[in-house]
Design an enzyme around this catalytic site. Sequence first.
Site, PDB file in Angstrom:
ATOM      1  N   LYS A 191       0.400   7.878   3.618  1.00 32.18           N
ATOM      2  CA  LYS A 191      -0.094   6.454   3.786  1.00 32.18           C
ATOM      3  C   LYS A 191      -0.824   6.424   5.224  1.00 32.18           C
ATOM      4  O   LYS A 191      -1.253   5.226   5.339  1.00 32.18           O
ATOM      5  CB  LYS A 191       1.122   5.623   3.811  1.00 32.18           C
ATOM      6  CG  LYS A 191       1.808   5.772   2.395  1.00 32.18           C
ATOM      7  CD  LYS A 191       2.974   4.893   2.268  1.00 32.18           C
ATOM      8  CE  LYS A 191       4.508   5.801   1.947  1.00 32.18           C
ATOM      9  NZ  LYS A 191       5.498   5.000   1.842  1.00 32.18           N
ATOM     10  N   ARG A 197       2.059  -9.325   7.755  1.00 31.00           N
ATOM     11  CA  ARG A 197       3.449  -9.244   8.153  1.00 31.00           C
ATOM     12  C   ARG A 197       3.413  -8.189   9.646  1.00 31.00           C
ATOM     13  O   ARG A 197       4.511  -7.963  10.089  1.00 31.00           O
ATOM     14  CB  ARG A 197       4.355  -8.595   7.234  1.00 31.00           C
ATOM     15  CG  ARG A 197       4.291  -9.414   5.856  1.00 31.00           C
ATOM     16  CD  ARG A 197       5.123  -8.975   4.573  1.00 31.00           C
ATOM     17  NE  ARG A 197       5.104  -9.822   3.667  1.00 31.00           N
ATOM     18  CZ  ARG A 197       5.378  -9.402   2.555  1.00 31.00           C
ATOM     19  NH1 ARG A 197       5.652  -8.179   2.303  1.00 31.00           N
ATOM     20  NH2 ARG A 197       5.164 -10.138   1.414  1.00 31.00           N
ATOM     21  N   PRO A 253       0.861  -1.273   0.023  1.00 32.86           N
ATOM     22  CA  PRO A 253      -0.082  -0.111   0.063  1.00 32.86           C
ATOM     23  C   PRO A 253       0.820   1.320  -0.086  1.00 32.86           C
ATOM     24  O   PRO A 253       1.556   1.481   1.009  1.00 32.86           O
ATOM     25  CB  PRO A 253      -0.752   0.025   1.187  1.00 32.86           C
ATOM     26  CG  PRO A 253      -0.445  -1.608   1.842  1.00 32.86           C
ATOM     27  CD  PRO A 253       0.743  -1.975   1.081  1.00 32.86           C
ATOM     28  N   GLU A 254       0.634   1.869  -1.020  1.00 35.03           N
ATOM     29  CA  GLU A 254       1.254   3.397  -1.125  1.00 35.03           C
ATOM     30  C   GLU A 254      -0.044   4.505  -1.157  1.00 35.03           C
ATOM     31  O   GLU A 254      -1.114   3.936  -0.828  1.00 35.03           O
ATOM     32  CB  GLU A 254       2.248   3.538  -2.143  1.00 35.03           C
ATOM     33  CG  GLU A 254       3.619   2.618  -2.089  1.00 35.03           C
ATOM     34  CD  GLU A 254       4.575   2.914  -3.117  1.00 35.03           C
ATOM     35  OE1 GLU A 254       4.803   4.125  -3.559  1.00 35.03           O
ATOM     36  OE2 GLU A 254       5.204   1.844  -3.509  1.00 35.03           O
ATOM     37  N   HIS A 298      -4.770 -13.968   8.965  1.00 38.45           N
ATOM     38  CA  HIS A 298      -4.300 -13.066   9.821  1.00 38.45           C
ATOM     39  C   HIS A 298      -5.022 -11.933  10.203  1.00 38.45           C
ATOM     40  O   HIS A 298      -4.570 -10.729  10.343  1.00 38.45           O
ATOM     41  CB  HIS A 298      -3.280 -12.383   8.806  1.00 38.45           C
ATOM     42  CG  HIS A 298      -2.333 -13.629   8.103  1.00 38.45           C
ATOM     43  ND1 HIS A 298      -2.078 -14.062   7.036  1.00 38.45           N
ATOM     44  CD2 HIS A 298      -1.260 -14.332   8.738  1.00 38.45           C
ATOM     45  CE1 HIS A 298      -1.295 -14.974   6.811  1.00 38.45           C
ATOM     46  NE2 HIS A 298      -0.620 -15.161   8.099  1.00 38.45           N
ATOM     47  N   ARG A 320      16.222  -2.995   0.318  1.00 37.74           N
ATOM     48  CA  ARG A 320      15.099  -3.173  -0.699  1.00 37.74           C
ATOM     49  C   ARG A 320      15.806  -3.117  -2.173  1.00 37.74           C
ATOM     50  O   ARG A 320      16.931  -3.311  -2.301  1.00 37.74           O
ATOM     51  CB  ARG A 320      14.067  -2.263  -0.615  1.00 37.74           C
ATOM     52  CG  ARG A 320      14.591  -0.975  -0.635  1.00 37.74           C
ATOM     53  CD  ARG A 320      13.184   0.142  -0.057  1.00 37.74           C
ATOM     54  NE  ARG A 320      13.450  -0.145   1.591  1.00 37.74           N
ATOM     55  CZ  ARG A 320      12.845   0.823   2.399  1.00 37.74           C
ATOM     56  NH1 ARG A 320      11.799   1.214   1.810  1.00 37.74           N
ATOM     57  NH2 ARG A 320      12.827   0.644   3.767  1.00 37.74           N
TER      58      ARG A 320
END
Length: 282
Positions: free
Chosen positions: A61, A116, A2-3, A95, A269
């Site tokens: 965000k 996560r 998600p951005e 989750h 990254r």
Amino acid sequence: MPELPEVEVVRRGLDRWVSGRVVAAAEVLHPRAVRRHVAGAVDFTDRLRGVRVAPARRRGKYLWLPLGEDLALLAHLGMSGQLLVQPGGTPDEKHLRVRVTFDDVARGELRFVDQRTFGGLSLHAVGRDGVPDVIGHIARDPLDPLFDEDAFHAALLRRRTTVKRALLDQSLISGVGNIYADEALWRTRLHYELPTAGLTRPRTAELVSHIREVMNAALAVGGTSFDSLYVNVNGESGYFDRSLDAYGREDQPCRRCGTPMRRRPWMNRSSYFCPRCQPPPG
DNA sequence: GGAAGCTCCTGAAAGC
DNA sequence: TGCTTTCAGGAGCTTC
């Protein structure tokens, strides 16, 4: 992942499905999901009970649901967070971290699902501008009508850093993550390690314009779903990953010049770029 | 004080 | 087949 465009899609969904409703109860299924609520999970659920939810707001965000005059439910989706509106009785997601039910049960419940656990929910006081106090340091995003391009350029010149680091610094410009940073840099033909001090005012304008362009394009198709972990409040994926020009395109020909795209490890990254269109500085 | 690097976390994919 | 390692990355925290 998600951005800004993905978060905006979720905000619109919350506006449609959640605003105006009154919370009946909240349930925390994983304490890490409310770790930023320093008073703890019990306080979190106690304070949510009985409050009416106002229209959702967003900065970068972060998104939040105002609850009365001086309180807000703040959400950050992190890497894999999802806010889903599900009919009551739907089997729990693997989750599922937080569940919020409302007094009008028939319209479904709000679920925070996060594989996560980088994301989370928390309650915070809001300032005079209606922004939760803990995100006061987050800059306005480039889709915000009050985004100040002159101030952004001045801040870039003050920093002794490189352009992609600056784009990911949410206190300079918010809403940009790794994917859209690579896309905007490719469109502007800038290498990710170019020092910010080397940017002229027109180049900054061009860069911001490309950031807006790529974000608006993603918004138009419901965001990017590169790894299927991002969905809107109805559990649907976006389609912008089909339009990406840089991110994830290692060894594939640059869509401008045909040169094979490169991937370089960068800050734990990856950075994707065209070695010909985006030559390294110096 | 500012910039860079580390850490949290899970599951898919790759390697052996 | 099954185990281990690598990779993905937002943002707060620590280190320099």
